[in-house]
Design a protein around this motif. Structure first.
Motif, PDB file in Angstrom:
ATOM      1  N   TYR A   4       0.829  -1.214   0.000  1.00  0.00           N
ATOM      2  CA  TYR A   4       0.000   0.000   0.000  1.00  0.00           C
ATOM      3  C   TYR A   4       0.863   1.264   0.000  1.00  0.00           C
ATOM      4  O   TYR A   4       0.613   2.202   0.742  1.00  0.00           O
ATOM      5  CB  TYR A   4      -0.927   0.008   1.211  1.00  0.00           C
ATOM      6  N   PRO A 115      -5.016  -1.802   6.087  1.00  0.00           N
ATOM      7  CA  PRO A 115      -6.067  -0.879   5.623  1.00  0.00           C
ATOM      8  C   PRO A 115      -6.771  -0.148   6.757  1.00  0.00           C
ATOM      9  O   PRO A 115      -7.086   1.043   6.644  1.00  0.00           O
ATOM     10  CB  PRO A 115      -7.022  -1.799   4.859  1.00  0.00           C
ATOM     11  N   PHE A 118      -4.255   2.505   8.156  1.00  0.00           N
ATOM     12  CA  PHE A 118      -4.127   3.660   7.263  1.00  0.00           C
ATOM     13  C   PHE A 118      -5.377   4.530   7.283  1.00  0.00           C
ATOM     14  O   PHE A 118      -5.305   5.742   7.082  1.00  0.00           O
ATOM     15  CB  PHE A 118      -3.840   3.197   5.835  1.00  0.00           C
ATOM     16  N   THR A 119      -6.544   3.908   7.528  1.00  0.00           N
ATOM     17  CA  THR A 119      -7.776   4.688   7.640  1.00  0.00           C
ATOM     18  C   THR A 119      -7.775   5.510   8.920  1.00  0.00           C
ATOM     19  O   THR A 119      -8.079   6.715   8.900  1.00  0.00           O
ATOM     20  CB  THR A 119      -8.998   3.756   7.611  1.00  0.00           C
ATOM     21  N   TYR A 124      -5.154   7.140   3.757  1.00  0.00           N
ATOM     22  CA  TYR A 124      -5.826   6.733   2.529  1.00  0.00           C
ATOM     23  C   TYR A 124      -7.327   6.621   2.770  1.00  0.00           C
ATOM     24  O   TYR A 124      -7.781   6.408   3.891  1.00  0.00           O
ATOM     25  CB  TYR A 124      -5.327   5.361   2.060  1.00  0.00           C
ATOM     26  N   ASN A 125      -8.074   6.721   1.672  1.00  0.00           N
ATOM     27  CA  ASN A 125      -9.479   6.351   1.637  1.00  0.00           C
ATOM     28  C   ASN A 125      -9.574   5.066   0.804  1.00  0.00           C
ATOM     29  O   ASN A 125      -9.082   5.031  -0.336  1.00  0.00           O
ATOM     30  CB  ASN A 125     -10.317   7.446   0.991  1.00  0.00           C
ATOM     31  N   PHE A 126     -10.212   4.046   1.365  1.00  0.00           N
ATOM     32  CA  PHE A 126     -10.256   2.741   0.710  1.00  0.00           C
ATOM     33  C   PHE A 126     -11.602   2.491   0.043  1.00  0.00           C
ATOM     34  O   PHE A 126     -12.661   2.787   0.608  1.00  0.00           O
ATOM     35  CB  PHE A 126      -9.993   1.624   1.728  1.00  0.00           C
ATOM     36  N   SER A 165      -4.893  -3.648  -7.352  1.00  0.00           N
ATOM     37  CA  SER A 165      -5.348  -4.182  -6.075  1.00  0.00           C
ATOM     38  C   SER A 165      -6.376  -5.274  -6.297  1.00  0.00           C
ATOM     39  O   SER A 165      -7.225  -5.169  -7.186  1.00  0.00           O
ATOM     40  CB  SER A 165      -5.956  -3.073  -5.208  1.00  0.00           C
ATOM     41  N   LYS A 168      -9.058  -4.272  -2.070  1.00  0.00           N
ATOM     42  CA  LYS A 168      -9.146  -2.991  -1.374  1.00  0.00           C
ATOM     43  C   LYS A 168      -8.223  -2.005  -2.077  1.00  0.00           C
ATOM     44  O   LYS A 168      -7.009  -2.163  -2.063  1.00  0.00           O
ATOM     45  CB  LYS A 168      -8.738  -3.138   0.097  1.00  0.00           C
ATOM     46  N   ALA A 170      -6.570   1.496  -2.165  1.00  0.00           N
ATOM     47  CA  ALA A 170      -6.233   2.704  -1.409  1.00  0.00           C
ATOM     48  C   ALA A 170      -6.171   3.873  -2.371  1.00  0.00           C
ATOM     49  O   ALA A 170      -5.579   3.779  -3.448  1.00  0.00           O
ATOM     50  CB  ALA A 170      -4.895   2.521  -0.702  1.00  0.00           C
ATOM     51  N   SER A 183      -1.731  -2.333  -3.926  1.00  0.00           N
ATOM     52  CA  SER A 183      -1.846  -2.982  -2.614  1.00  0.00           C
ATOM     53  C   SER A 183      -0.665  -3.917  -2.395  1.00  0.00           C
ATOM     54  O   SER A 183       0.321  -3.558  -1.742  1.00  0.00           O
ATOM     55  CB  SER A 183      -3.170  -3.745  -2.522  1.00  0.00           C
TER      56      SER A 183
END
Length: 294
Positions: A4, A115, A118-119, A124-126, A165, A168, A170, A183
């Motif tokens: 990611y 994920p 990172f949120t 990131y926005n996944f 990816s 998911k 990112a 990813s």
């Protein structure tokens, strides 16, 4: 190794063939020994999800209404592994439980913990989507469960397209463009619990602006194949359910992000005859269509 868009620094011998050459924006260290002061600071928790046949819990030192710098966190996969970190610090600790091993830890770390991390760190926005490069431009496939997203992604990979990816995607905003982040080089066309899937040699190496979204909708086997543009509010209704980790405290910021994304990237509905023998036809039509998307 880079996952990611993040360089993972660790002395743990992870049993994974991961990229060391793709672009990186961040560094995170993975450490085996959890500081006692961090473990003792965890006082509040709740069931977070059911995933891969496991019970998953999230813990902190307060009721969950946000993520703050200095806030302690623990992500527990019951009987398998616990991950700890402190908000704003690029270090993740872990300890194995009675049913845990390095293979399982690696899966949960790569596929689900990162994920979430990172949120919460707002890096990131996944989006729940498969993504591949078509003419060196990322296109994203969305579909309901068992709707063909993984099958379509797999077919493109086997035709030589780079994987972005598996499941998911990112994303982040850079200079007015919504970028897709690779990813990890694994794909699971047929879902099995606690497996990343087969290794993919052709994996994207850089961050690239998202070119288009293709939303897959199954039709009868003998139906005509069609690609139609999705417009107006229907675009939002399509994207919102595929937005991962819509925590309440992030909702306003996330809705603004998604609304701006909708205004800059085109969405298309692919009416897909559900016949494996027609995948080649569908593949060629999407590739040709993508060339004309501006």
């Amino acid at each position: 190794m880079i996952v990611y868009g993040t360089r993972i620094l660790t002395d743990v011998d992870l049993p994974l063939d991961l990229s060391h050459h793709t672009a990186a924006r961040y560094d995170v260290e993975l450490v085996t020994t959890v500081p006692a002061i961090l473990k003792n600071s965890i006082t509040y928790g709740f069931p977070f999800s059911q995933a891969h046949g496991r019970e998953v819990y999230l813990y902190s030192d307060r009721e969950f209404n946000g993520s703050h710098r200095g806030q302690p966190w623990c992500y527990e996969v019951k009987d398998v592994v616990r991950f700890y970190w402190v908000g704003g610090e690029p270090m993740i600790f872990f300890e194995l439980d009675e049913k845990g091993n390095v293979n399982l830890m690696s899966f949960w770390f790569i596929h689900l913990l990162l994920p979430l991390y990172f949120t919460l760190e707002e890096r990131y926005n996944f989006l729940h989507a498969g993504a591949v490069d078509v003419d060196d431009k990322p296109v994203l496939f969305m579909a309901p469960s068992m709707g063909g997203k993984s099958t379509m992604t797999d077919y493109f990979i086997r035709q030589g397209h780079s994987l972005v990816s598996d499941d998911k995607v990112a994303t982040f905003l850079q200079d007015g463009k919504y970028m897709a982040v690779g990813s990890h080089p694994h794909h699971r066309p047929y879902r099995k619990f606690e497996e990343l899937g087969y290794h993919v040699n052709n994996f994207t190496e850089d961050f690239k602006p998202i070119h288009a979204f293709y939303v897959l909708k199954q039709t009868k086997i003998d139906a005509e194949f069609m690609i139609e543009e999705i417009r107006g509010f229907e675009k939002f209704n399509t994207l919102l359910p595929n937005n991962l980790y819509m925590f309440s405290y992030l909702k306003l910021k996330r809705l603004k992000y998604l609304s701006q994304m909708l205004n800059s990237i085109r969405f298309f509905c692919v009416r897909l005859p559900w016949d494996m023998e027609r995948l080649g036809e569908v593949y060629r039509e999407i590739c040709e269509h993508s060339k004309g998307v501006k």
